[in-house]
Design an enzyme around this catalytic site. Structure first.
Site, short mmCIF file in Angstrom:
data_model
loop_
_atom_site.label_atom_id
_atom_site.label_comp_id
_atom_site.label_asym_id
_atom_site.label_seq_id
_atom_site.Cartn_x
_atom_site.Cartn_y
_atom_site.Cartn_z
N ASP A 57 137.54 -50.63 73.24
CA ASP A 57 138.29 -51.46 74.30
C ASP A 57 138.69 -52.48 73.37
OD1 ASP A 57 138.14 -52.05 77.78
OD2 ASP A 57 138.97 -53.33 76.41
N LEU A 105 142.46 -48.55 68.53
CA LEU A 105 142.50 -47.52 67.59
C LEU A 105 143.81 -46.89 67.34
CD1 LEU A 105 139.30 -45.46 69.13
CD2 LEU A 105 139.34 -47.45 67.24
N CYS A 184 147.32 -53.41 88.09
CA CYS A 184 146.33 -53.89 88.98
C CYS A 184 146.55 -55.50 89.40
CB CYS A 184 144.98 -53.41 88.63
SG CYS A 184 144.60 -51.62 88.84
N CYS A 240 156.34 -28.70 77.60
CA CYS A 240 155.53 -29.71 77.55
C CYS A 240 155.54 -30.08 75.97
CB CYS A 240 154.01 -29.62 78.00
SG CYS A 240 152.85 -31.17 77.43
#
Length: 248
Positions: A57, A105, A184, A240
């Site tokens: 995170d 990362l 959110c 794809c």
């Protein structure tokens, strides 16, 4: 405390047993994001007795997180999420190895992390990260459990190219403008909604590790206002850009 005492309520399950518990102990997962989804999924995976859980995170705990991210406490506000989550999870089960990977990362580091684990949980909150995780899972041939939640709506899907079927990019094409998608913070989120999806991600990961069923290629959509689920069967997209060229 012995393994039997800690895990006996799942060892007694015919689908788990002693052999299944050992399999979990020998398994590892990567959780990308320890926000609402990751905070729900991680304790159940650690509590179930997985041998190793990797977390990544980039955020610090904000007071607004405490409404739904239940790994954190008031005293954690301002603290690095990885440090706070790692401490809580280690206290929950000292037998599980918790490893924190400081983000962000890059593609190479993410791919290296994915290659070290058996299952990846995408608990991130933005499309660029989801696309990057999907590419890494495809390159490493690792199953991906993807979750998302906003307002009163949640979704979960398992992508497992080892069993055929689509990848995440077959469902959501990589859009350069996707980082402008609704969040959110703007639209809102009810805590139990994101918690429910995160719990189901943990369940799907455990089932993958134990070889229980095959959820790959199925998208489940939940409306918490009426508690209704819709299930959609996903198809591989031949064009794809991630997995299309790898098929024959």
């Amino acid at each position: 405390m012995s393994d039997l005492a800690r895990y006996r309520r799942q060892i007694v399950l015919r689908e788990v047993g002693v052999n299944g518990q050992q399999l979990l102990r020998d398994s590892s997962v990567l959780i990308v994001g320890v926000g609402g989804l990751g905070c729900a999924a991680a304790p159940y995976l650690v509590g179930a007795g997985l041998g190793r859980v990797l977390l990544t995170d980039i955020d610090r705990v904000d007071v607004s997180n405490l409404q739904r991210q239940l790994l954190y406490r008031q005293d954690d506000v301002g603290r690095d999420k990885l440090a706070a989550a790692t401490a809580t999870l280690r206290a929950l089960n000292p037998e599980c190895q918790i490893e924190a990977l400081a983000g962000p990362l890059d593609d190479a580091a993410l791919l290296a992390a994915v290659r070290r684990v058996d299952v990846v949980l995408d608990c991130s909150d933005n499309f660029p990260t989801r696309f990057a995780v999907n590419r890494a899972c495809h390159a490493a041939r690792r199953p991906l459990v993807s979750g998302a939640a906003i307002r009163f709506e949640g979704q979960i899907a398992v992508f497992d190219l080892r069993r055929g079927g689509p990848c995440y990019a077959c469902l959501y094409p990589d859009d350069p403008h996707a980082d402008a998608a609704e969040t959110c913070e703007e639209a809102g989120i009810l805590g139990p909604v994101v918690g429910t999806i995160g719990n189901l991600q943990a369940l799907s990961a455990i089932k993958l590790l134990l070889g229980l069923g095959n959820e790959a290629g199925t998208l489940r959509l939940w409306n918490a206002l009426d508690s209704q689920w819709r299930t959609l069967k996903l198809r591989h997209e031949p064009r794809c850009p991630v997995c299309g060229l790898s098929r024959h």
